[in-house]
Design a protein around this motif. Structure first.
Motif, PDB file in Angstrom:
ATOM      1  N   LEU A   6      80.118  67.366  14.390  1.00 33.43           N
ATOM      2  CA  LEU A   6      79.236  66.367  14.975  1.00 33.43           C
ATOM      3  C   LEU A   6      77.829  66.508  14.412  1.00 33.43           C
ATOM      4  O   LEU A   6      77.313  67.611  14.225  1.00 33.43           O
ATOM      5  CB  LEU A   6      79.182  66.532  16.492  1.00 33.43           C
ATOM      6  CG  LEU A   6      80.420  66.132  17.306  1.00 33.43           C
ATOM      7  CD1 LEU A   6      80.158  66.383  18.781  1.00 33.43           C
ATOM      8  CD2 LEU A   6      80.760  64.677  17.071  1.00 33.43           C
ATOM      9  N   SER A   7      77.209  65.366  14.159  1.00 33.61           N
ATOM     10  CA  SER A   7      75.810  65.340  13.744  1.00 33.61           C
ATOM     11  C   SER A   7      74.941  65.293  14.988  1.00 33.61           C
ATOM     12  O   SER A   7      75.007  64.352  15.778  1.00 33.61           O
ATOM     13  CB  SER A   7      75.541  64.112  12.864  1.00 33.61           C
ATOM     14  OG  SER A   7      74.159  63.993  12.591  1.00 33.61           O
ATOM     15  N   VAL A   8      74.130  66.335  15.180  1.00 29.42           N
ATOM     16  CA  VAL A   8      73.285  66.458  16.358  1.00 29.42           C
ATOM     17  C   VAL A   8      71.822  66.443  15.912  1.00 29.42           C
ATOM     18  O   VAL A   8      71.423  67.241  15.060  1.00 29.42           O
ATOM     19  CB  VAL A   8      73.588  67.765  17.125  1.00 29.42           C
ATOM     20  CG1 VAL A   8      72.629  67.940  18.290  1.00 29.42           C
ATOM     21  CG2 VAL A   8      75.033  67.775  17.605  1.00 29.42           C
ATOM     22  N   VAL A   9      71.035  65.541  16.492  1.00 24.59           N
ATOM     23  CA  VAL A   9      69.619  65.443  16.160  1.00 24.59           C
ATOM     24  C   VAL A   9      68.795  65.821  17.386  1.00 24.59           C
ATOM     25  O   VAL A   9      68.932  65.196  18.450  1.00 24.59           O
ATOM     26  CB  VAL A   9      69.233  64.023  15.690  1.00 24.59           C
ATOM     27  CG1 VAL A   9      67.719  63.942  15.440  1.00 24.59           C
ATOM     28  CG2 VAL A   9      70.000  63.650  14.430  1.00 24.59           C
ATOM     29  N   ALA A  10      67.959  66.843  17.252  1.00 19.22           N
ATOM     30  CA  ALA A  10      67.016  67.238  18.301  1.00 19.22           C
ATOM     31  C   ALA A  10      65.647  66.678  17.940  1.00 19.22           C
ATOM     32  O   ALA A  10      65.157  66.912  16.832  1.00 19.22           O
ATOM     33  CB  ALA A  10      66.963  68.757  18.426  1.00 19.22           C
ATOM     34  N   ALA A  33      58.686  67.047  12.331  1.00 20.47           N
ATOM     35  CA  ALA A  33      57.631  68.000  12.724  1.00 20.47           C
ATOM     36  C   ALA A  33      57.768  68.247  14.216  1.00 20.47           C
ATOM     37  O   ALA A  33      58.425  67.493  14.926  1.00 20.47           O
ATOM     38  CB  ALA A  33      56.250  67.438  12.399  1.00 20.47           C
ATOM     39  N   ASP A  34      57.164  69.350  14.682  1.00 14.82           N
ATOM     40  CA  ASP A  34      57.260  69.649  16.113  1.00 14.82           C
ATOM     41  C   ASP A  34      56.211  68.846  16.875  1.00 14.82           C
ATOM     42  O   ASP A  34      55.214  69.374  17.359  1.00 14.82           O
ATOM     43  CB  ASP A  34      57.104  71.140  16.367  1.00 14.82           C
ATOM     44  CG  ASP A  34      57.504  71.502  17.796  1.00 14.82           C
ATOM     45  OD1 ASP A  34      58.347  70.773  18.359  1.00 14.82           O
ATOM     46  OD2 ASP A  34      56.976  72.482  18.341  1.00 14.82           O
ATOM     47  N   ARG A  35      56.459  67.566  16.960  1.00 16.34           N
ATOM     48  CA  ARG A  35      55.623  66.603  17.672  1.00 16.34           C
ATOM     49  C   ARG A  35      56.547  65.512  18.163  1.00 16.34           C
ATOM     50  O   ARG A  35      57.701  65.407  17.718  1.00 16.34           O
ATOM     51  CB  ARG A  35      54.565  65.999  16.743  1.00 16.34           C
ATOM     52  CG  ARG A  35      55.158  65.351  15.494  1.00 16.34           C
ATOM     53  CD  ARG A  35      54.189  64.409  14.799  1.00 16.34           C
ATOM     54  NE  ARG A  35      54.720  63.944  13.536  1.00 16.34           N
ATOM     55  CZ  ARG A  35      55.665  63.001  13.394  1.00 16.34           C
ATOM     56  NH1 ARG A  35      56.208  62.455  14.473  1.00 16.34           N
ATOM     57  NH2 ARG A  35      56.088  62.638  12.193  1.00 16.34           N
ATOM     58  N   ARG A  38      57.912  59.449  16.235  1.00 18.82           N
ATOM     59  CA  ARG A  38      57.457  58.059  16.261  1.00 18.82           C
ATOM     60  C   ARG A  38      58.654  57.166  16.548  1.00 18.82           C
ATOM     61  O   ARG A  38      59.805  57.554  16.345  1.00 18.82           O
ATOM     62  CB  ARG A  38      56.808  57.689  14.932  1.00 18.82           C
ATOM     63  CG  ARG A  38      55.606  58.554  14.562  1.00 18.82           C
ATOM     64  CD  ARG A  38      54.930  58.028  13.309  1.00 18.82           C
ATOM     65  NE  ARG A  38      53.851  58.904  12.900  1.00 18.82           N
ATOM     66  CZ  ARG A  38      53.963  59.887  12.009  1.00 18.82           C
ATOM     67  NH1 ARG A  38      55.141  60.113  11.429  1.00 18.82           N
ATOM     68  NH2 ARG A  38      52.930  60.644  11.697  1.00 18.82           N
ATOM     69  N   ARG A  39      58.368  55.967  16.996  1.00 24.57           N
ATOM     70  CA  ARG A  39      59.451  55.071  17.394  1.00 24.57           C
ATOM     71  C   ARG A  39      60.422  54.802  16.238  1.00 24.57           C
ATOM     72  O   ARG A  39      61.632  54.794  16.422  1.00 24.57           O
ATOM     73  CB  ARG A  39      58.887  53.758  17.937  1.00 24.57           C
ATOM     74  CG  ARG A  39      59.934  52.880  18.613  1.00 24.57           C
ATOM     75  CD  ARG A  39      59.303  51.725  19.344  1.00 24.57           C
ATOM     76  NE  ARG A  39      60.288  50.815  19.912  1.00 24.57           N
ATOM     77  CZ  ARG A  39      60.870  50.975  21.088  1.00 24.57           C
ATOM     78  NH1 ARG A  39      60.560  52.020  21.832  1.00 24.57           N
ATOM     79  NH2 ARG A  39      61.752  50.096  21.532  1.00 24.57           N
ATOM     80  N   GLU A  40      59.876  54.613  15.039  1.00 23.99           N
ATOM     81  CA  GLU A  40      60.758  54.354  13.897  1.00 23.99           C
ATOM     82  C   GLU A  40      61.600  55.582  13.547  1.00 23.99           C
ATOM     83  O   GLU A  40      62.757  55.460  13.099  1.00 23.99           O
ATOM     84  CB  GLU A  40      59.956  53.890  12.684  1.00 23.99           C
ATOM     85  CG  GLU A  40      58.902  54.851  12.173  1.00 23.99           C
ATOM     86  CD  GLU A  40      57.550  54.667  12.839  1.00 23.99           C
ATOM     87  OE1 GLU A  40      56.541  55.133  12.265  1.00 23.99           O
ATOM     88  OE2 GLU A  40      57.499  54.037  13.921  1.00 23.99           O
ATOM     89  N   GLU A  41      61.042  56.777  13.749  1.00 23.80           N
ATOM     90  CA  GLU A  41      61.808  57.998  13.494  1.00 23.80           C
ATOM     91  C   GLU A  41      62.912  58.164  14.527  1.00 23.80           C
ATOM     92  O   GLU A  41      64.038  58.570  14.197  1.00 23.80           O
ATOM     93  CB  GLU A  41      60.870  59.208  13.527  1.00 23.80           C
ATOM     94  CG  GLU A  41      59.852  59.234  12.407  1.00 23.80           C
ATOM     95  CD  GLU A  41      58.782  60.281  12.605  1.00 23.80           C
ATOM     96  OE1 GLU A  41      58.145  60.678  11.602  1.00 23.80           O
ATOM     97  OE2 GLU A  41      58.580  60.713  13.756  1.00 23.80           O
ATOM     98  N   LEU A  42      62.610  57.840  15.778  1.00 27.31           N
ATOM     99  CA  LEU A  42      63.610  57.922  16.830  1.00 27.31           C
ATOM    100  C   LEU A  42      64.727  56.920  16.594  1.00 27.31           C
ATOM    101  O   LEU A  42      65.914  57.221  16.779  1.00 27.31           O
ATOM    102  CB  LEU A  42      62.945  57.676  18.188  1.00 27.31           C
ATOM    103  CG  LEU A  42      63.759  57.939  19.455  1.00 27.31           C
ATOM    104  CD1 LEU A  42      64.324  59.339  19.467  1.00 27.31           C
ATOM    105  CD2 LEU A  42      62.907  57.691  20.692  1.00 27.31           C
TER     106      LEU A  42
END
Length: 328
Positions: A6-10, A33-35, A38-42
């Motif tokens: 499974l591909s898991v994205v945190a 990055a540990d921040r 952004r909406r486009e990244e999500l």
């Protein structure tokens, strides 16, 4: 042939031991990055992931869920609150949502009591005075606060955290009162020595301390609105370790400035924003950066719950902490 991992994205960094275990079991990816993403990244993460691990800073609304890829089948939230996720839309699209209940109960209840003590005993003001060059020494009438024992505490929301606050408050000699959408069983009330108020208005008007411990839902949005805040006694204080949206923050700010409410201890603001900047200027306000669950032990336990939910899902079973629409 072995099945695909499974591909898991945190969306944010997780405790090291949790990330290490996730990487052993799954194809783990983390935000750039540990921040907060952004909406486009999500949106991109939701297009490629089988499982997404968001947190309270990630607002996953109907529009974002509409952009999710076909493989996204589980949103394993890192945290108990899920008001930032459109659970109903996720469910309609066949995406399960899980959370991490129970593990933050004691830590959040501890912080609630800490804020009550800080306000009634004026601890931040005393600290500021000692750190300044203006302290002139002890005097009999300096920094007079209020005795905690005997004060009436009104708890808004008597779930796991509310009950943990009640137990701690009783140890300090406070009188425990509560309002909840459902009354507790008689034996539970007796154990907590808590008095139930069917009318929130009547409870608010009689308390020395109000503690917000209910989740943020459409029905609790601005539950403590301007009208209800005005029912509080001028010498009363209010503490919020739940969600900022439960209180009308602008109305509270006006009343604090006018000294119509004695003080406020806020660990949460409106959706983790900076809030009303005038709050920062007030000496009768204790502001914290959402530290209620911020213990090393709690964060690890939250991560382990996330891991268990994903592993159970990967094994073809229902995640143990599955969230259904209307649960919170």
């Amino acid at each position: 042939m072995p099945s695909r991992r499974l591909s898991v994205v945190a969306t944010r960094r997780l405790p090291d031991r949790v990330e290490a275990r996730l990487a052993e079991l799954f194809d783990l990816h983390r935000g750039p990055a540990d921040r907060p993403m952004r909406r486009e990244e999500l949106s991109e993460a939701m297009r490629v992931a089988d499982v997404l691990i968001p947190n309270l800073r990630d607002r996953i609304d109907q529009a974002l869920l509409g952009q999710a890829g076909e493989n996204l089948r589980l949103i394993a939230n890192f945290g108990a609150g899920v008001d930032h996720i459109d659970v109903a839309t996720a469910r309609q699209r066949g995406i399960l949502v899980s959370n991490t209940p129970d593990v933050v109960t004691d830590d959040t209840a501890d912080m609630t009591i800490a804020l009550i003590l800080a306000l009634l005993r004026r601890i931040p003001e005393g600290l500021a005075q000692m750190q300044s060059e203006d302290w002139e020494g002890w005097s009999p009438d300096a920094m007079l606060g209020a005795r905690v024992a005997g004060k009436r505490l009104g708890i808004l929301g008597m779930g796991r955290i509310g009950q943990a606050v009640a137990r701690r408050a009783a140890a300090f000699g406070m009188q425990v009162h509560y309002h909840n959408r459902r009354r507790l069983r008689e034996e539970t009330e007796a154990q907590l020595k808590a008095r139930y108020w069917e009318s929130l208005d009547q409870m608010v008007a009689r308390m020395d301390v109000i503690s917000i411990n209910c989740p943020h839902t459409p029905s609790t949005y601005h539950l403590m609105n301007a009208r209800r805040l005005k029912l509080m006694k001028p010498e009363a204080v209010i503490v919020n370790t739940s969600r900022g949206e439960v209180i009308d923050q602008n109305a509270l700010t006006r009343m604090l400035r006018a000294k119509e409410v004695a003080g406020a201890g806020l660990d949460v603001l409106n959706f983790e924003s900076d809030g009303n900047p005038r709050l920062r200027e007030l000496p009768n306000v204790v502001l914290l950066p959402h530290m209620g669950s911020a213990t090393r032990e709690g964060r690890v336990e939250m991560g382990e719950k996330v891991l268990i939910n994903i592993k159970t899902f990967a094994d073809g079973h229902r995640p143990p902490d599955l969230v259904l629409p209307g649960m919170y």
